[in-house]
Design a protein around this motif. Structure first.
Motif, PDB file in Angstrom:
ATOM      1  N   ILE A  54       0.857  -1.185   0.000  1.00  0.00           N
ATOM      2  CA  ILE A  54       0.000   0.000   0.000  1.00  0.00           C
ATOM      3  C   ILE A  54       0.899   1.243   0.000  1.00  0.00           C
ATOM      4  CG2 ILE A  54      -1.777   1.256   1.266  1.00  0.00           C
ATOM      5  CD1 ILE A  54      -2.500  -1.577   2.506  1.00  0.00           C
ATOM      6  N   ASP A  55       1.109   1.774  -1.180  1.00  0.00           N
ATOM      7  CA  ASP A  55       1.994   2.926  -1.359  1.00  0.00           C
ATOM      8  C   ASP A  55       1.411   4.187  -0.744  1.00  0.00           C
ATOM      9  OD1 ASP A  55       4.399   2.470  -2.426  1.00  0.00           O
ATOM     10  OD2 ASP A  55       3.906   3.095  -4.473  1.00  0.00           O
ATOM     11  N   ASP A  56       0.113   4.368  -0.954  1.00  0.00           N
ATOM     12  CA  ASP A  56      -0.529   5.567  -0.434  1.00  0.00           C
ATOM     13  C   ASP A  56      -1.968   5.218  -0.081  1.00  0.00           C
ATOM     14  OD1 ASP A  56      -0.832   8.157   0.394  1.00  0.00           O
ATOM     15  OD2 ASP A  56      -0.959   9.031  -1.617  1.00  0.00           O
ATOM     16  N   VAL A  57      -2.442   5.869   0.964  1.00  0.00           N
ATOM     17  CA  VAL A  57      -3.835   5.677   1.377  1.00  0.00           C
ATOM     18  C   VAL A  57      -4.333   7.006   1.923  1.00  0.00           C
ATOM     19  CG1 VAL A  57      -3.010   4.712   3.579  1.00  0.00           C
ATOM     20  CG2 VAL A  57      -5.410   4.423   2.942  1.00  0.00           C
ATOM     21  N   ALA A  58      -5.554   7.354   1.568  1.00  0.00           N
ATOM     22  CA  ALA A  58      -6.125   8.611   2.032  1.00  0.00           C
ATOM     23  C   ALA A  58      -7.634   8.444   2.121  1.00  0.00           C
ATOM     24  CB  ALA A  58      -5.769   9.742   1.073  1.00  0.00           C
ATOM     25  N   LEU A  83      -0.436  -5.938   1.718  1.00  0.00           N
ATOM     26  CA  LEU A  83      -1.853  -6.309   1.768  1.00  0.00           C
ATOM     27  C   LEU A  83      -2.120  -7.273   2.929  1.00  0.00           C
ATOM     28  CD1 LEU A  83      -4.422  -5.957  -0.144  1.00  0.00           C
ATOM     29  CD2 LEU A  83      -3.828  -8.209  -1.005  1.00  0.00           C
ATOM     30  N   SER A  84      -1.267  -8.301   3.058  1.00  0.00           N
ATOM     31  CA  SER A  84      -1.476  -9.318   4.100  1.00  0.00           C
ATOM     32  C   SER A  84      -1.350  -8.693   5.494  1.00  0.00           C
ATOM     33  CB  SER A  84      -0.480 -10.461   3.947  1.00  0.00           C
ATOM     34  OG  SER A  84       0.844  -9.976   3.990  1.00  0.00           O
ATOM     35  N   GLU A  85      -0.420  -7.731   5.647  1.00  0.00           N
ATOM     36  CA  GLU A  85      -0.267  -7.064   6.943  1.00  0.00           C
ATOM     37  C   GLU A  85      -1.482  -6.195   7.252  1.00  0.00           C
ATOM     38  OE1 GLU A  85       4.539  -6.367   7.294  1.00  0.00           O
ATOM     39  OE2 GLU A  85       3.431  -5.126   5.871  1.00  0.00           O
ATOM     40  N   ALA A  86      -2.001  -5.510   6.235  1.00  0.00           N
ATOM     41  CA  ALA A  86      -3.181  -4.662   6.427  1.00  0.00           C
ATOM     42  C   ALA A  86      -4.369  -5.511   6.864  1.00  0.00           C
ATOM     43  CB  ALA A  86      -3.503  -3.893   5.143  1.00  0.00           C
ATOM     44  N   ASN A  87      -4.506  -6.690   6.264  1.00  0.00           N
ATOM     45  CA  ASN A  87      -5.595  -7.585   6.664  1.00  0.00           C
ATOM     46  C   ASN A  87      -5.434  -8.070   8.098  1.00  0.00           C
ATOM     47  OD1 ASN A  87      -7.467  -7.734   4.491  1.00  0.00           O
ATOM     48  ND2 ASN A  87      -5.969  -8.880   3.303  1.00  0.00           N
ATOM     49  N   GLN A  88      -4.185  -8.275   8.494  1.00  0.00           N
ATOM     50  CA  GLN A  88      -3.889  -8.695   9.864  1.00  0.00           C
ATOM     51  C   GLN A  88      -4.266  -7.583  10.859  1.00  0.00           C
ATOM     52  OE1 GLN A  88       0.237  -9.781   9.889  1.00  0.00           O
ATOM     53  NE2 GLN A  88      -0.017 -11.159  11.628  1.00  0.00           N
ATOM     54  N   ILE A  89      -3.931  -6.338  10.506  1.00  0.00           N
ATOM     55  CA  ILE A  89      -4.262  -5.198  11.369  1.00  0.00           C
ATOM     56  C   ILE A  89      -5.783  -5.049  11.449  1.00  0.00           C
ATOM     57  CG2 ILE A  89      -4.013  -2.707  11.715  1.00  0.00           C
ATOM     58  CD1 ILE A  89      -1.322  -2.923  10.180  1.00  0.00           C
TER      59      ILE A  89
END
Ligand code: ZN
Length: 149
Positions: A54-58, A83-89
């Motif tokens: 995820i390069d950028d998120v806003a 992506l996998s880390e974001a799903n974990q969070i």
């Protein structure tokens, strides 16, 4: 809000008055919209992916202090992550706010722990989780519109 410590309330209010990444992303790879009819919170999440990073998120939208602060913290916590880390969070956050009995995964959550007290306020949980469901829609379902109801 009693139940949230003074420090946590302060962090929450600070994120609400100066939300991080409160903007659009130019040429986003993915977007999703979310709506919480119970409170009227509306949010659009923009993602710029580079492979599975995820390069950028806003985000943009209108809503209550908790929905804004939660969205602001969400963007901070997942920016630069896989992506996998974001799903974990997402999973750790979801468990923390919906299951008061569970022991939160503080290593994964980091500053998001600030919102742990929200599980004492059932009507506000949807405010806190809206940005996260919208994120998950953008990440995994190619931007289906989500609603907390
Ligand atoms: Zn709300």
């Amino acid at each position: 809000m009693p139940g949230l410590s003074d420090l946590y309330q302060e962090i929450l209010l600070e994120h609400n008055s100066k939300p991080r990444n409160f903007r659009r992303v130019e040429n986003p790879s993915r977007t999703a919209e979310g709506y919480n009819p119970l409170c009227g919170d509306q949010i659009t999440v923009y993602l710029k992916m580079s492979g599975d990073i995820i390069d950028d998120v806003a985000f943009q939208g209108v809503g209550c202090a908790i929905s804004r602060a939660s969205a602001s913290m969400m963007t901070q916590s997942i920016k630069g992550k896989k992506l996998s880390e974001a799903n974990q969070i997402f999973d750790a956050f979801h468990l923390m706010v919906t299951d008061p009995i569970s022991e939160p995964d503080y290593d994964t959550l980091g500053d998001l722990e600030t919102l742990s007290g929200i599980n004492e306020y059932p009507t506000r949980i949807k405010c806190a989780i809206l940005a996260w469901h919208t994120l998950r829609s953008a990440l995994n379902d190619q931007g289906k519109k989500v609603t907390t109801e």
